[in-house]
Design a protein around this motif. Structure first.
Motif, PDB file in Angstrom:
ATOM      1  N   UNK A  56       0.855  -1.184   0.000  1.00  0.00           N
ATOM      2  CA  UNK A  56       0.000   0.000   0.000  1.00  0.00           C
ATOM      3  C   UNK A  56       0.891   1.234   0.000  1.00  0.00           C
ATOM      4  N   UNK A  57       0.686   2.121  -0.967  1.00  0.00           N
ATOM      5  CA  UNK A  57       1.459   3.351  -1.071  1.00  0.00           C
ATOM      6  C   UNK A  57       0.534   4.536  -0.786  1.00  0.00           C
ATOM      7  N   UNK A  58       0.822   5.242   0.312  1.00  0.00           N
ATOM      8  CA  UNK A  58      -0.022   6.349   0.754  1.00  0.00           C
ATOM      9  C   UNK A  58       0.752   7.665   0.736  1.00  0.00           C
ATOM     10  N   UNK A 176     -17.359   5.824   6.586  1.00  0.00           N
ATOM     11  CA  UNK A 176     -16.619   6.734   7.451  1.00  0.00           C
ATOM     12  C   UNK A 176     -15.142   6.365   7.587  1.00  0.00           C
ATOM     13  N   UNK A 177     -14.634   5.558   6.666  1.00  0.00           N
ATOM     14  CA  UNK A 177     -13.230   5.173   6.667  1.00  0.00           C
ATOM     15  C   UNK A 177     -12.582   5.606   5.358  1.00  0.00           C
ATOM     16  N   UNK A 178     -11.269   5.942   5.436  1.00  0.00           N
ATOM     17  CA  UNK A 178     -10.494   6.244   4.245  1.00  0.00           C
ATOM     18  C   UNK A 178      -9.272   5.331   4.216  1.00  0.00           C
ATOM     19  N   UNK A 179      -8.474   5.415   3.156  1.00  0.00           N
ATOM     20  CA  UNK A 179      -7.272   4.582   3.064  1.00  0.00           C
ATOM     21  C   UNK A 179      -6.295   4.868   4.196  1.00  0.00           C
ATOM     22  N   UNK A 180      -6.379   6.065   4.787  1.00  0.00           N
ATOM     23  CA  UNK A 180      -5.476   6.398   5.884  1.00  0.00           C
ATOM     24  C   UNK A 180      -5.811   5.630   7.163  1.00  0.00           C
ATOM     25  N   UNK A 181      -6.984   4.997   7.196  1.00  0.00           N
ATOM     26  CA  UNK A 181      -7.352   4.159   8.341  1.00  0.00           C
ATOM     27  C   UNK A 181      -6.869   2.722   8.173  1.00  0.00           C
ATOM     28  N   UNK A 182      -6.462   2.350   6.966  1.00  0.00           N
ATOM     29  CA  UNK A 182      -6.114   0.949   6.695  1.00  0.00           C
ATOM     30  C   UNK A 182      -4.925   0.467   7.521  1.00  0.00           C
ATOM     31  N   UNK A 183      -3.810   1.218   7.644  1.00  0.00           N
ATOM     32  CA  UNK A 183      -2.704   0.700   8.467  1.00  0.00           C
ATOM     33  C   UNK A 183      -3.125   0.347   9.896  1.00  0.00           C
TER      34      UNK A 183
END
Length: 212
Positions: A56-58, A176-183
Motif C-alpha cells: 500500500x502506497x499512501x 466513514x473510513x479512508x485509506x489512511x485508516x487501513x494501516x
C-alpha cells in the motif's frame, strides 16, 4: 469509453478505453474499467500458489509534511506499507474487505506480489494496472480473459494531461473510513511501514508521449 473509479477526474476521459500493452520484456500496462479491477486482481492472486505480499502506497498526510518555504512546496513524501507472507486466501480476504475503498480512492496505490517469483501487480492512479513478471509468457491471455484487448498505441490518462487540463485525485470515504485508516485496521495482520519515499515536486506540468 473507460469507466473511471470515483476518486479520479480526467478531462480527456472520452479518449480512454480499455486495453493493455507490453511495455518491456518484463512488464505490462493496462487501462481497466473500475468494475473489472477486482476480478483482474483475483485472477492474478489465484495464479500463484506461494507466499505473497500486500503493498500500500499512501501520500504522507498534511500534518507530516514540512511547511513549504516561501509558499512553494519543494517535495512530498509517500509512505510504503507491506504485509509479508500472505496466503492466497488471505490476499482474497484483504481484497474482499478493502477492495472498494482502495479501488475508488484517488490518493493511494496498492497491489500484490510474490516473494519467490518476484511478480507484482499494482493498481495505479487513473485506472491503470501494471504487472511486472519474470516471464511474461505466463500471462498469455490474462487480460483477454477479462475482455481487455492488446493495444500497441494504448492511451492512458497521463497521455491526456496538459497544463490547462490536469488530472484530479481525491480521497474516497466508505463507511466513514479512508485509506489512511487501513494501516491501523491491519495492525493485527502485521502491516508495517517499510519506506518513506521523497518525491520532488516538478516546477511545471509535463505531458507524456503516448509512444513512450
Amino acid at each position: 469509453m473507460l469507466h473511471s473509479a470515483q476518486g479520479y477526474k480526467v478531462s480527456g476521459h472520452n479518449l480512454l478505453e480499455e486495453g493493455y500493452r507490453l511495455t518491456s520484456d518484463v512488464s505490462f500496462e493496462s487501462n481497466v474499467d473500475a468494475d473489472k479491477i477486482i476480478g483482474v486482481l483475483q485472477h492474478y492472486i489465484v495464479m500463484h500458489d506461494e507466499p505473497m505480499f500486500f503493498i500500500l502506497e499512501l501520500p504522507a498526510s498534511f500534518d507530516k509534511e514540512q511547511k513549504p518555504e516561501n509558499g512553494i512546496l519543494q517535495e512530498t513524501h509517500t509512505e510504503i506499507y507491506y504485509i509479508d507472507g500472505c496466503t492466497v486466501d488471505e490476499c482474497l480476504v484483504l481484497l474482499d474487505r478493502f477492495g472498494d475503498l482502495l479501488i475508488n480512492d484517488g490518493m493511494s496505490e496498492f497491489g500484490f506480489g510474490c516473494h519467490s517469483f518476484k511478480d507484482e501487480i499494482m493498481v495505479r492512479k487513473y485506472n491503470i494496472i501494471t504487472i511486472y513478471a519474470k516471464d511474461t509468457d505466463e500471462f498469455e491471455g490474462f487480460f483477454e480473459a477479462h475482455e481487455i484487448e492488446k493495444k500497441d498505441g494504448l492511451i492512458t490518462a497521463w497521455n491526456t494531461f496538459t497544463p490547462d487540463s490536469p488530472g484530479e485525485c481525491s480521497r474516497y470515504i466508505c463507511k466513514e473510513k479512508s485509506v489512511y485508516d487501513i494501516p491501523e485496521m491491519l495492525k493485527d495482520w502485521g502491516i508495517y511501514l517499510a519506506e518513506t519515499r521523497t518525491n520532488v515536486v516538478p516546477t511545471k506540468i509535463e505531458t507524456a508521449n503516448s509512444d513512450d
